[in-house]
Design a protein around this motif. Structure first.
Motif, PDB file in Angstrom:
ATOM      1  N   LEU A 151      -5.399  -2.942  -2.355  1.00  0.00           N
ATOM      2  CA  LEU A 151      -5.003  -3.127  -1.704  1.00  0.00           C
ATOM      3  C   LEU A 151      -5.777  -2.823  -0.136  1.00  0.00           C
ATOM      4  O   LEU A 151      -5.307  -2.987   0.755  1.00  0.00           O
ATOM      5  CB  LEU A 151      -3.492  -2.868  -1.794  1.00  0.00           C
ATOM      6  CG  LEU A 151      -2.613  -2.811  -2.612  1.00  0.00           C
ATOM      7  CD1 LEU A 151      -1.790  -2.377  -3.335  1.00  0.00           C
ATOM      8  CD2 LEU A 151      -2.274  -4.518  -2.558  1.00  0.00           C
ATOM      9  N   LEU A 152      -6.489  -1.487  -0.107  1.00  0.00           N
ATOM     10  CA  LEU A 152      -7.349  -1.450   1.272  1.00  0.00           C
ATOM     11  C   LEU A 152      -7.612  -2.515   1.184  1.00  0.00           C
ATOM     12  O   LEU A 152      -8.102  -2.453   2.885  1.00  0.00           O
ATOM     13  CB  LEU A 152      -7.866  -0.250   1.045  1.00  0.00           C
ATOM     14  CG  LEU A 152      -6.624   1.285   0.916  1.00  0.00           C
ATOM     15  CD1 LEU A 152      -7.391   2.767   0.498  1.00  0.00           C
ATOM     16  CD2 LEU A 152      -6.143   1.454   1.826  1.00  0.00           C
ATOM     17  N   SER A 203      -4.501   0.912  -4.823  1.00  0.00           N
ATOM     18  CA  SER A 203      -4.935   1.659  -4.003  1.00  0.00           C
ATOM     19  C   SER A 203      -5.686   1.113  -2.882  1.00  0.00           C
ATOM     20  O   SER A 203      -5.962   0.312  -1.848  1.00  0.00           O
ATOM     21  CB  SER A 203      -4.133   3.337  -2.959  1.00  0.00           C
ATOM     22  OG  SER A 203      -3.272   3.674  -4.034  1.00  0.00           O
ATOM     23  N   LEU A 229       0.829  -1.230  -0.250  1.00  0.00           N
ATOM     24  CA  LEU A 229      -0.282   0.136  -0.447  1.00  0.00           C
ATOM     25  C   LEU A 229       0.878   1.343   0.011  1.00  0.00           C
ATOM     26  O   LEU A 229       0.601   2.084  -0.840  1.00  0.00           O
ATOM     27  CB  LEU A 229      -0.932   0.093   1.239  1.00  0.00           C
ATOM     28  CG  LEU A 229      -1.961   0.985   1.320  1.00  0.00           C
ATOM     29  CD1 LEU A 229      -2.992   1.817   0.501  1.00  0.00           C
ATOM     30  CD2 LEU A 229      -3.042   1.028   2.746  1.00  0.00           C
ATOM     31  N   ASP A 286      -3.764   7.862   3.996  1.00  0.00           N
ATOM     32  CA  ASP A 286      -3.248   6.696   4.382  1.00  0.00           C
ATOM     33  C   ASP A 286      -1.624   6.373   5.593  1.00  0.00           C
ATOM     34  O   ASP A 286      -2.005   5.358   6.507  1.00  0.00           O
ATOM     35  CB  ASP A 286      -3.131   5.789   2.800  1.00  0.00           C
ATOM     36  CG  ASP A 286      -4.603   5.531   2.160  1.00  0.00           C
ATOM     37  OD1 ASP A 286      -5.521   5.069   3.030  1.00  0.00           O
ATOM     38  OD2 ASP A 286      -4.094   5.036   1.122  1.00  0.00           O
TER      39      ASP A 286
END
Length: 381
Positions: free
Chosen positions: A166-167, A163, A118, A336
């Motif tokens: 991946l989150l 992203s 991430l 993040d």
């Protein structure tokens, strides 16, 4: 004689009637042809549609003066690059430092692998922002060539949606750690996490591949500007792009958002059962879902609205709103690190030791994620 005069009169009337009928037929045919030749409303590509003009074997784009004025407005040449500059100044050091600490001081767990990927995706996203910053500050002029325009566009969208994916993986991994702490240990391994991340990167690359296969930069006729991705020519197969972006948003945003919402809801339910000592972790879990919706939902909704609407003068304004929301979405890459890393006291301590070398205890490995989330009330990681 009277009979001959009557016959001549009838003949003249017949000829006059034939002329009227012929004129009526010609009028009908012309009216029909005019109706058939009326231009149909063509669908618009993702960017603002422009007409092509070839001068000295060079293809230029033509856009209305109103649209050109909007592209050169203060919102485009001042607000948007300022937003990108702020995202770059915040996101680059935050993600670079987090990745450095995770790679050098973190214990190798499945969650660590997801967090490292991430941070890498967010770092790659902010690393292409200087090109977009200079593009808008130059008044929507791209001086870096067609190849770099394609690469920047693909990297921007690819890392943004990477992203999001991946989150979602991190949220699902935390659900397994919280709801099934013992049964999930067998497959919550660093190796499987690395394989999942590799699949995510390949998926993001495949989803953004069409952006690298079509020309993205075009000179604007009579303006001395070369636009990158903001204005694209109309095509006969514009319908393909509509379905492409519907598939892109569905696979890379809507479906991951649904999975993240379900897994986050399940984690919240488990944490709230544990009482007040897990209140902090519950708030952070909710913050993850809220930040994803706040930063990414506006740009994706405006993208669909822009592309699905018929071509009209509103498209310039709608696309301008989309560009502003797209710039705001990059701030998720800045948020993040603070949601996932710096919220942890242990992580902040390791950062201080790593940066300032103020402690001799540098051999202790950093655990960014426990086997079960409720063991730590100060961190989601």
């Amino acid at each position: 004689m009277g009979t001959l005069g009557s016959r001549q009169l009838l003949l003249c009337c017949a000829l006059w009637g034939l002329c009227l009928a012929s004129d009526y037929d010609d009028y009908s045919q012309n009216s029909t042809s005019e109706q058939v030749s009326t231009p149909e409303v063509t669908p618009c590509p993702r960017a603002i549609p422009g007409d092509q003009a070839t001068v000295n074997n060079v293809t230029y784009l033509l856009i209305p003066e109103v649209t050109r004025a909007q592209l050169g407005s203060a919102v485009t040449v001042r607000l948007i690059p300022c937003l990108y500059s702020l995202a770059f100044l915040l996101g680059l050091p935050a993600n670079a430092l987090a990745l450095w600490v995770l790679a050098t001081r973190a214990e190798r767990l499945a969650s660590t692998v997801f967090l490292m990927n991430l941070a890498t995706a967010d770092l790659l996203l902010v690393s292409v922002l200087p090109f977009k910053i200079s593009y808008y500050f130059l008044g929507n002029h791209w001086p870096f060539g067609e190849g770099l325009c394609r690469l920047t566009t693909a990297l921007f969208y690819g890392n943004m949606y990477c992203s999001v994916l991946l989150l979602t993986c991190i949220s699902v991994d935390r659900y397994l750690a919280v709801a099934h702490p013992f049964s999930s240990r067998a497959f919550r391994t660093p190796g499987l996490a690395a394989g999942t991340c590799a699949a995510v990167w390949l998926c993001a690359a495949a989803l953004t591949l069409p952006l690298t296969l079509q020309q993205q930069s075009y000179p604007l006729l009579g303006a001395g500007l070369t636009l990158c991705h903001d204005v694209l020519p109309r095509h006969e197969d514009d319908g393909f792009y509509f379905y492409y972006f519907v598939a892109l948003i569905s696979c890379a945003f809507l479906l991951p958002l649904l999975l993240l919402a379900l897994s986050s809801g399940a984690v919240l339910r488990v944490l709230l059962r544990g009482g007040g000592r897990y209140c902090h972790a519950a708030k952070l879990t909710a913050l993850v879902l809220v930040s994803l919706v706040v930063f990414y939902a506006p740009s994706n909704v405006l993208l669909l609205l822009h592309y699905s609407s018929p071509c009209s003068r509103l498209h310039g304004r709608l696309y301008l709103s989309y560009m502003v929301s797209l710039a705001l979405s990059t701030f998720n890459s800045c948020a993040d690190p603070f949601i996932y890393y710096y919220v942890s006291e242990d992580f902040r301590e390791k950062v201080r030791r790593r940066v300032f070398k103020g402690s001799k205890k540098t051999t202790t490995s950093l655990k960014t994620s426990k086997e079960t989330l409720p063991r730590s009330k100060h961190s989601l990681v």
